[in-house]
Structures are given as structure tokens and as C-alpha cells.
Design an enzyme around this catalytic site. Structure first.
Site, short mmCIF file in Angstrom:
data_model
loop_
_atom_site.label_atom_id
_atom_site.label_comp_id
_atom_site.label_asym_id
_atom_site.label_seq_id
_atom_site.Cartn_x
_atom_site.Cartn_y
_atom_site.Cartn_z
N GLY A 12 15.76 2.66 -5.44
CA GLY A 12 15.06 2.22 -4.23
C GLY A 12 14.48 3.32 -3.37
O GLY A 12 14.40 3.17 -2.15
N ASN A 14 11.37 4.19 -3.27
CA ASN A 14 10.13 3.65 -2.71
C ASN A 14 10.43 2.64 -1.60
O ASN A 14 9.69 2.55 -0.61
CB ASN A 14 9.28 3.02 -3.81
CG ASN A 14 8.67 4.05 -4.73
OD1 ASN A 14 8.06 5.01 -4.28
ND2 ASN A 14 8.85 3.88 -6.02
N LYS A 88 12.04 -6.76 -14.35
CA LYS A 88 11.82 -8.09 -14.93
C LYS A 88 10.33 -8.40 -14.84
O LYS A 88 9.66 -7.98 -13.89
CB LYS A 88 12.60 -9.17 -14.17
CG LYS A 88 14.11 -9.04 -14.23
CD LYS A 88 14.69 -9.60 -15.51
CE LYS A 88 14.78 -11.11 -15.46
NZ LYS A 88 15.49 -11.66 -16.63
N ASN A 104 2.56 -4.07 -7.53
CA ASN A 104 3.48 -3.32 -8.39
C ASN A 104 3.07 -1.85 -8.42
O ASN A 104 1.89 -1.52 -8.31
CB ASN A 104 3.44 -3.89 -9.81
CG ASN A 104 4.41 -3.18 -10.73
OD1 ASN A 104 5.59 -3.04 -10.43
ND2 ASN A 104 3.92 -2.73 -11.88
N HIS A 106 3.15 1.42 -10.82
CA HIS A 106 3.35 1.81 -12.21
C HIS A 106 3.16 3.32 -12.36
O HIS A 106 2.21 3.88 -11.80
CB HIS A 106 2.35 1.07 -13.12
CG HIS A 106 2.59 1.32 -14.58
ND1 HIS A 106 3.57 0.68 -15.28
CD2 HIS A 106 1.97 2.15 -15.45
CE1 HIS A 106 3.56 1.11 -16.54
NE2 HIS A 106 2.59 1.99 -16.67
N ASP A 147 0.65 -5.34 -16.01
CA ASP A 147 -0.05 -4.08 -15.65
C ASP A 147 -1.57 -4.19 -15.76
O ASP A 147 -2.25 -3.19 -16.02
CB ASP A 147 0.44 -2.91 -16.53
CG ASP A 147 1.89 -2.56 -16.26
OD1 ASP A 147 2.37 -2.82 -15.15
OD2 ASP A 147 2.54 -2.02 -17.17
N GLU A 176 4.04 8.62 -5.60
CA GLU A 176 4.29 7.17 -5.52
C GLU A 176 4.53 6.72 -4.08
O GLU A 176 4.00 5.69 -3.64
CB GLU A 176 5.49 6.78 -6.38
CG GLU A 176 5.22 6.80 -7.86
CD GLU A 176 6.45 6.45 -8.68
OE1 GLU A 176 6.28 6.18 -9.88
OE2 GLU A 176 7.57 6.45 -8.14
#
Length: 202
Positions: A12, A14, A88, A104, A106, A147, A176
Site C-alpha cells: 500500500g 501508493n 484480482k 489502475n 500498471h 490493461d 508511480e
């Protein structure tokens, strides 16, 4: 004030970057209302506790797992849902319910090194093996194809001759946090449009 929810499975960092950005006023029109986690050993749960953010631990092996996730999200009526190392793949039922509200992060420059099977260090290993000179991270909308959603932001790092998956991961990790906070601000301040329409509105 816009409502942000986070789905996470791991450390965690981010998640912490978002918390810090809210606390420091970098994100000034949104707050994290709840964390949903599917890993009881994940440190992200402790981060939520230390920062007074409600969290829910959901058994990933449960038969009604995805239905429970959907009901938890609907109950909060989030303006934005963040996938932070969430291990998931979301089903169509959730993606369709919250179209263009789920983002999201990536660890590659999509569309390169994305899709099923590309996650975590597997991405960095593939980048190095390919001989690519640059990698980075991508913040994108989660859609029905893994993605493959519209890209919101990308950050680039150089891949050195002596790079390892661990050193590349560390380089990208620094970018990120910046990319995610930037993307959240972009969306919450209604400066991002798809086909001429604002994604998040008052």
C-alpha cells in the site's frame, strides 16, 4: 468533496501516497472513504488504521466475493475507485457498474508488457529480457479487457545495462506515486474527457 475508494492487496505505498497528498492539500477536493482489501497479511490494512480510514477485509476465496465487492462499492457511491496492487481481475459486473470510474496503475508503458500474466516483478523481468531501453508506469482506466483502458498518464524511466528486476521496480515505484496523484487530481478537477464528455462530474 469527491469520494475515493481503494482496492488493495499488498503493502500500500501508493495508498499512502494518496493519503499524504490529501493531508498536504495536493489533492484538495477528494478524500479516501474506505479501503477494501483481500489479503489479511497486507500492510495496507495497518496504513488505513493508522490514518483513521475505515477498511473492510474480504475473503478472496469466498463464493460471493465479487458480489460482495460490488455491494460494498455501491454502498459508498464512489466518484473514483483506485486499484492499488489489487491482485484480482475485476468482473464485467463491477467494470460496467462503474464505467470510467476505476483506475489502475500498471508498472510498464502500456500497451507494452500488459495483459494477463504481466504483474509485479514479472513485468520488470520481461522488460529486461526484451532488451527494452525504457520502461515506466501507466495509469489507465480499468475496462473489460485487462490493461487495455484509456491511458490517463505515463511516466518513463531508463533501463540501464546492469538493471535487475529489483532496481527497475524501485525506479518505477518513485514515478508511480507522482503519476497516481497527478491522475487523481486530473480526474477530480474534471479536466479529463472522453469523447468530449467529462468523466467525473459534480
Amino acid at each position: 468533496m469527491k469520494n475515493i475508494m481503494v482496492l488493495a492487496s499488498g503493502n500500500g505505498t501508493n495508498f499512502q501516497a494518496i493519503i499524504d497528498a490529501v493531508d498536504n492539500g495536493v489533492i484538495n477536493n477528494g478524500k479516501i472513504s474506505k479501503l477494501i482489501c483481500n489479503n489479511k497479511r497486507a500492510y495496507v490494512i495497518q496504513r488505513a488504521k493508522e490514518n483513521g480510514i475505515p477498511s473492510v477485509l474480504v475473503d478472496a476465496a469466498g463464493r460471493d466475493y465479487n458480489n460482495l465487492i460490488l455491494s460494498l462499492l455501491k454502498a459508498e457511491e464512489p466518484d473514483l475507485i483506485i486499484l492499488d496492487g489489487y491482485m484480482k481481475i475485476l468482473p464485467d459486473s463491477i467494470i460496467n457498474e462503474f464505467k470510467y470510474k476505476i483506475i489502475n496503475l500498471h508498472p510498464s508503458l502500456l500497451p507494452a508488457f500488459g495483459g494477463k500474466g504481466y504483474y509485479g516483478k514479472k513485468v520488470h523481468e520481461a522488460v529486461i529480457k526484451s532488451g527494452a531501453r525504457y520502461s515506466g508506469c501507466t495509469v489507465h482506466f480499468a475496462t473489460n479487457d485487462v490493461d487495455d483502458g484509456p491511458i490517463i498518464d505515463q511516466r518513463v524511466v531508463e533501463v540501464s545495462d546492469y538493471e535487475t528486476p529489483e532496481t527497475l521496480e524501485e525506479k518505477i515505484h518513485e514515478e508511480e506515486h507522482k503519476s497516481l496523484v497527478y491522475s487523481i487530481n486530473l480526474l477530480l478537477t474534471e479536466r479529463y474527457t472522453i469523447n468530449g464528455k467529462r468523466v467525473i462530474r459534480d
